[in-house]
Design a protein around this motif. Structure first.
Motif, PDB file in Angstrom:
ATOM      1  N   ARG A 224     -43.746  27.395  -5.884  1.00 51.48           N
ATOM      2  CA  ARG A 224     -43.537  26.209  -5.044  1.00 51.48           C
ATOM      3  C   ARG A 224     -44.687  26.054  -4.053  1.00 51.48           C
ATOM      4  NH1 ARG A 224     -37.788  25.725  -2.515  1.00 51.48           N
ATOM      5  NH2 ARG A 224     -38.398  23.549  -2.449  1.00 51.48           N
ATOM      6  N   TYR A 225     -45.325  27.170  -3.720  1.00 54.31           N
ATOM      7  CA  TYR A 225     -46.401  27.163  -2.729  1.00 54.31           C
ATOM      8  C   TYR A 225     -47.787  27.285  -3.329  1.00 54.31           C
ATOM      9  CZ  TYR A 225     -42.621  27.548   0.538  1.00 54.31           C
ATOM     10  OH  TYR A 225     -41.493  27.285   1.254  1.00 54.31           O
ATOM     11  N   PHE A 226     -47.880  27.921  -4.494  1.00 53.15           N
ATOM     12  CA  PHE A 226     -49.173  28.133  -5.137  1.00 53.15           C
ATOM     13  C   PHE A 226     -49.059  27.751  -6.601  1.00 53.15           C
ATOM     14  CE2 PHE A 226     -48.696  31.345  -1.791  1.00 53.15           C
ATOM     15  CZ  PHE A 226     -49.784  31.049  -1.004  1.00 53.15           C
ATOM     16  N   SER A 227     -50.051  27.058  -7.119  1.00 52.51           N
ATOM     17  CA  SER A 227     -50.016  26.649  -8.521  1.00 52.51           C
ATOM     18  C   SER A 227     -50.357  27.794  -9.469  1.00 52.51           C
ATOM     19  CB  SER A 227     -50.962  25.468  -8.752  1.00 52.51           C
ATOM     20  OG  SER A 227     -52.281  25.825  -8.392  1.00 52.51           O
ATOM     21  N   SER A 228     -51.011  28.840  -8.946  1.00 53.04           N
ATOM     22  CA  SER A 228     -51.396  29.984  -9.768  1.00 53.04           C
ATOM     23  C   SER A 228     -51.750  31.161  -8.864  1.00 53.04           C
ATOM     24  CB  SER A 228     -52.623  29.627 -10.616  1.00 53.04           C
ATOM     25  OG  SER A 228     -53.732  29.385  -9.760  1.00 53.04           O
ATOM     26  N   LYS A 229     -51.966  32.301  -9.462  1.00 52.70           N
ATOM     27  CA  LYS A 229     -52.402  33.473  -8.696  1.00 52.70           C
ATOM     28  C   LYS A 229     -53.767  33.196  -8.063  1.00 52.70           C
ATOM     29  CE  LYS A 229     -53.780  37.329 -10.821  1.00 52.70           C
ATOM     30  NZ  LYS A 229     -53.796  38.637 -11.504  1.00 52.70           N
ATOM     31  N   GLU A 230     -54.610  32.476  -8.762  1.00 53.43           N
ATOM     32  CA  GLU A 230     -55.934  32.137  -8.239  1.00 53.43           C
ATOM     33  C   GLU A 230     -55.837  31.316  -6.956  1.00 53.43           C
ATOM     34  OE1 GLU A 230     -54.986  31.576 -11.449  1.00 53.43           O
ATOM     35  OE2 GLU A 230     -56.165  33.099 -12.455  1.00 53.43           O
ATOM     36  N   GLN A 231     -54.829  30.453  -6.880  1.00 48.74           N
ATOM     37  CA  GLN A 231     -54.667  29.588  -5.714  1.00 48.74           C
ATOM     38  C   GLN A 231     -54.408  30.386  -4.442  1.00 48.74           C
ATOM     39  OE1 GLN A 231     -55.222  26.291  -6.006  1.00 48.74           O
ATOM     40  NE2 GLN A 231     -55.155  26.212  -3.794  1.00 48.74           N
ATOM     41  N   VAL A 232     -53.809  31.569  -4.563  1.00 48.84           N
ATOM     42  CA  VAL A 232     -53.585  32.427  -3.391  1.00 48.84           C
ATOM     43  C   VAL A 232     -54.921  32.782  -2.751  1.00 48.84           C
ATOM     44  CG1 VAL A 232     -52.710  34.657  -2.596  1.00 48.84           C
ATOM     45  CG2 VAL A 232     -51.473  33.406  -4.347  1.00 48.84           C
ATOM     46  N   VAL A 233     -55.913  33.033  -3.581  1.00 47.45           N
ATOM     47  CA  VAL A 233     -57.235  33.413  -3.092  1.00 47.45           C
ATOM     48  C   VAL A 233     -58.007  32.193  -2.592  1.00 47.45           C
ATOM     49  CG1 VAL A 233     -59.440  34.448  -3.752  1.00 47.45           C
ATOM     50  CG2 VAL A 233     -57.312  35.344  -4.711  1.00 47.45           C
ATOM     51  N   LEU A 234     -57.875  31.087  -3.284  1.00 42.87           N
ATOM     52  CA  LEU A 234     -58.681  29.909  -2.992  1.00 42.87           C
ATOM     53  C   LEU A 234     -58.103  29.004  -1.913  1.00 42.87           C
ATOM     54  CD1 LEU A 234     -59.604  28.911  -6.647  1.00 42.87           C
ATOM     55  CD2 LEU A 234     -60.977  30.215  -5.009  1.00 42.87           C
ATOM     56  N   SER A 235     -56.811  29.121  -1.626  1.00 45.64           N
ATOM     57  CA  SER A 235     -56.197  28.215  -0.647  1.00 45.64           C
ATOM     58  C   SER A 235     -56.569  28.614   0.773  1.00 45.64           C
ATOM     59  CB  SER A 235     -54.678  28.217  -0.803  1.00 45.64           C
ATOM     60  OG  SER A 235     -54.144  29.452  -0.397  1.00 45.64           O
ATOM     61  N   ASP A 236     -56.490  27.640   1.658  1.00 46.26           N
ATOM     62  CA  ASP A 236     -56.702  27.919   3.073  1.00 46.26           C
ATOM     63  C   ASP A 236     -55.731  27.084   3.881  1.00 46.26           C
ATOM     64  OD1 ASP A 236     -57.803  25.307   3.501  1.00 46.26           O
ATOM     65  OD2 ASP A 236     -59.755  26.052   2.903  1.00 46.26           O
ATOM     66  N   ASP A 237     -55.644  27.351   5.167  1.00 45.83           N
ATOM     67  CA  ASP A 237     -54.711  26.638   6.031  1.00 45.83           C
ATOM     68  C   ASP A 237     -55.237  25.279   6.467  1.00 45.83           C
ATOM     69  OD1 ASP A 237     -52.986  28.754   5.850  1.00 45.83           O
ATOM     70  OD2 ASP A 237     -53.603  29.659   7.733  1.00 45.83           O
ATOM     71  N   LEU A 238     -56.365  24.861   5.939  1.00 42.00           N
ATOM     72  CA  LEU A 238     -56.965  23.605   6.366  1.00 42.00           C
ATOM     73  C   LEU A 238     -56.677  22.444   5.421  1.00 42.00           C
ATOM     74  CD1 LEU A 238     -60.403  24.964   7.588  1.00 42.00           C
ATOM     75  CD2 LEU A 238     -58.409  24.379   8.963  1.00 42.00           C
ATOM     76  N   ASP A 239     -55.910  22.686   4.366  1.00 42.37           N
ATOM     77  CA  ASP A 239     -55.635  21.629   3.396  1.00 42.37           C
ATOM     78  C   ASP A 239     -55.029  20.392   4.051  1.00 42.37           C
ATOM     79  OD1 ASP A 239     -56.613  23.157   1.327  1.00 42.37           O
ATOM     80  OD2 ASP A 239     -54.640  23.877   0.691  1.00 42.37           O
ATOM     81  N   ASP A 240     -54.019  20.585   4.903  1.00 41.61           N
ATOM     82  CA  ASP A 240     -53.354  19.445   5.533  1.00 41.61           C
ATOM     83  C   ASP A 240     -54.259  18.764   6.553  1.00 41.61           C
ATOM     84  OD1 ASP A 240     -50.985  19.794   4.087  1.00 41.61           O
ATOM     85  OD2 ASP A 240     -50.299  21.338   5.485  1.00 41.61           O
ATOM     86  N   VAL A 241     -55.009  19.547   7.309  1.00 39.19           N
ATOM     87  CA  VAL A 241     -55.933  18.986   8.299  1.00 39.19           C
ATOM     88  C   VAL A 241     -57.004  18.174   7.590  1.00 39.19           C
ATOM     89  CG1 VAL A 241     -57.622  19.528  10.093  1.00 39.19           C
ATOM     90  CG2 VAL A 241     -55.501  20.836   9.941  1.00 39.19           C
ATOM     91  N   ARG A 242     -57.527  18.702   6.511  1.00 35.22           N
ATOM     92  CA  ARG A 242     -58.553  18.016   5.727  1.00 35.22           C
ATOM     93  C   ARG A 242     -58.018  16.669   5.219  1.00 35.22           C
ATOM     94  NH1 ARG A 242     -59.156  21.879   2.264  1.00 35.22           N
ATOM     95  NH2 ARG A 242     -60.588  23.051   3.543  1.00 35.22           N
TER      96      ARG A 242
END
Length: 96
Positions: free
Chosen positions: A68-86
């Motif tokens: 529900r929070y990550f589309s894949s294991k890779e997304q855990v590494v690539l995501s950041d807390d700035l998605d919503d701000v961006r």
């Protein structure tokens, strides 16, 4: 005399259901433990040796909740807390 029942406000928990508020607070605070545990497991077992099920277990969520929070294991590494701000900044740019 009895007390009035307490009103509980709930924000959306899934990223697809909304940002959890103007700053994305609910989304980021709920996904942060998975990111933290994933990082620990990656350091201990290596990226390839770590499964989504292990990350979910350490974060005390089901693997379905993980997705529900990550589309894949890779997304855990690539995501950041700035998605919503961006997204907010981009939405605020005037179109010519």
């Amino acid at each position: 005399m009895t007390a009035a029942p307490e009103t509980v406000r709930r924000s959306p928990t899934a990223p697809n259901a909304g940002s959890g508020g103007p700053s994305g607070y609910a989304k980021n605070t709920r996904s942060a433990p998975a990111t933290r545990f994933a990082t620990r497991l990656f350091e201990k077992q290596g990226y390839a040796g770590t499964t989504v099920e292990q990350i979910a277990r350490e974060a005390e969520v089901s693997h379905t909740t993980f997705f529900r929070y990550f589309s894949s294991k890779e997304q855990v590494v690539l995501s950041d807390d700035l998605d919503d701000v961006r997204a907010q900044v981009i939405a605020g740019v005037p179109r010519d």
